[in-house]
Scaffold this motif. Structure first.
Motif, PDB file in Angstrom:
ATOM      1  N   ASP A 215       0.825  -1.218   0.000  1.00 23.26           N
ATOM      2  CA  ASP A 215       0.000   0.000   0.000  1.00 23.26           C
ATOM      3  C   ASP A 215       0.856   1.263   0.000  1.00 23.26           C
ATOM      4  OD1 ASP A 215      -0.707   0.397   3.558  1.00 23.26           O
ATOM      5  OD2 ASP A 215       1.010  -0.469   2.523  1.00 23.26           O
ATOM      6  N   PRO A 218      -0.533   4.539  -3.081  1.00 19.84           N
ATOM      7  CA  PRO A 218      -1.975   4.613  -3.358  1.00 19.84           C
ATOM      8  C   PRO A 218      -2.294   5.679  -4.398  1.00 19.84           C
ATOM      9  CG  PRO A 218      -1.472   5.720  -1.299  1.00 19.84           C
ATOM     10  CD  PRO A 218      -0.189   5.076  -1.748  1.00 19.84           C
ATOM     11  N   ASN A 231      -7.363   1.586  -5.129  1.00 17.52           N
ATOM     12  CA  ASN A 231      -5.949   1.395  -4.784  1.00 17.52           C
ATOM     13  C   ASN A 231      -5.528  -0.074  -4.880  1.00 17.52           C
ATOM     14  OD1 ASN A 231      -5.559   4.124  -4.259  1.00 17.52           O
ATOM     15  ND2 ASN A 231      -6.120   3.920  -2.097  1.00 17.52           N
TER      16      ASN A 231
END
Length: 246
Positions: A215, A218, A231
């Motif tokens: 992550d 994003p 995302n």
């Protein structure tokens, strides 16, 4: 009888101001001055005033192309040169690939429905939501999902370009025994897609790369469920061989 030579009405009027020929002479001098100023401007061109030529390509399928600074050696119009002709040709190649992938998307409704494509001055990025390839917490390809790779494969076959398969996740953790963090999960998914591309196209491994970002990159803040879905994606970055960025 009055002498006609003494009547004022018979004398020509006296001209006032400068003679008429002075206006023509002033115009001629002004034109000569402008002419020599123009010659001087050609003889002393400032390279800083010509950093780009022909502007930039904007808003073409969402593209904004940034051009390198051009080096100029111009002491006269005949010696005016630019050094970024190669860049222009590369930009045309990228735009050509973009048009090809757009055309392929139009022919494949399933791909057009889920994929988006963007481009910059280095290459183009095809984005597809991860749910079209994998189940939650899994790195095993869904049956039939491999056909979504054919658009990118066609570009690789027709052009001398490389591709990076990039795995991304939202900030939610789909922890499993096989993938304890999103780093392992995103990397495994990228590797699975890379294997599928090689098996369907026989593209040399030297032109392909797989990387997982979890992550860390994003598209949107992970503040809503809709943003997290966007995302959680797979990206196919198609770029020129000399571009080493991931």
């Amino acid at each position: 009888m009055a002498d006609p030579r003494k009547r004022g009405g018979d004398e020509p009027p006296v001209e006032e101001g400068l003679p008429l020929w002075m206006a023509t002479f002033a115009d001629l001098v002004t034109l000569l001055l402008c002419f020599f100023v123009l010659l001087l401007s050609f003889a002393q061109q400032d390279a800083n005033k010509f950093k780009t030529l022909a502007g930039s390509v904007k808003d073409a399928f969402g593209i904004q192309v940034k051009r390198k600074t051009a080096n100029f050696a111009a002491f006269s119009p005949s010696k005016f040169e630019r050094s970024d002709v190669k860049l222009k040709e590369e930009d045309q190649m990228i735009l050509g690939m973009l048009l090809e992938i757009k055309s392929y998307m139009l022919e494949d409704p399933s791909l057009q429905k889920v994929a988006t494509v963007t481009a910059d001055n280095k290459g183009l990025i095809l984005r597809i939501p991860v749910t079209n390839f994998f189940a939650p917490g899994s790195a095993t390809l869904k049956t039939g999902s491999e056909k979504l790779l054919d658009g990118a494969i066609n570009i690789l076959k027709q052009h001398t370009v490389n591709m990076v398969v990039r795995g991304h996740t939202a900030n939610t953790i789909e922890k499993t025994e096989a993938y304890p963090t999103n780093w392992e999960l995103s990397s495994a998914r990228a590797a699975a897609l890379l294997r599928a591309i090689m098996s369907r196209s026989k593209i040399p491994a030297s032109r392909l790369k797989a990387v997982g970002y979890a992550d860390s990159r994003p598209l949107l803040p992970n503040t809503t469920e809709e943003n997290r879905k966007l995302n959680d994606r797979m990206e196919f970055y198609i770029h020129r061989p000399e571009d080493k960025s991931w």
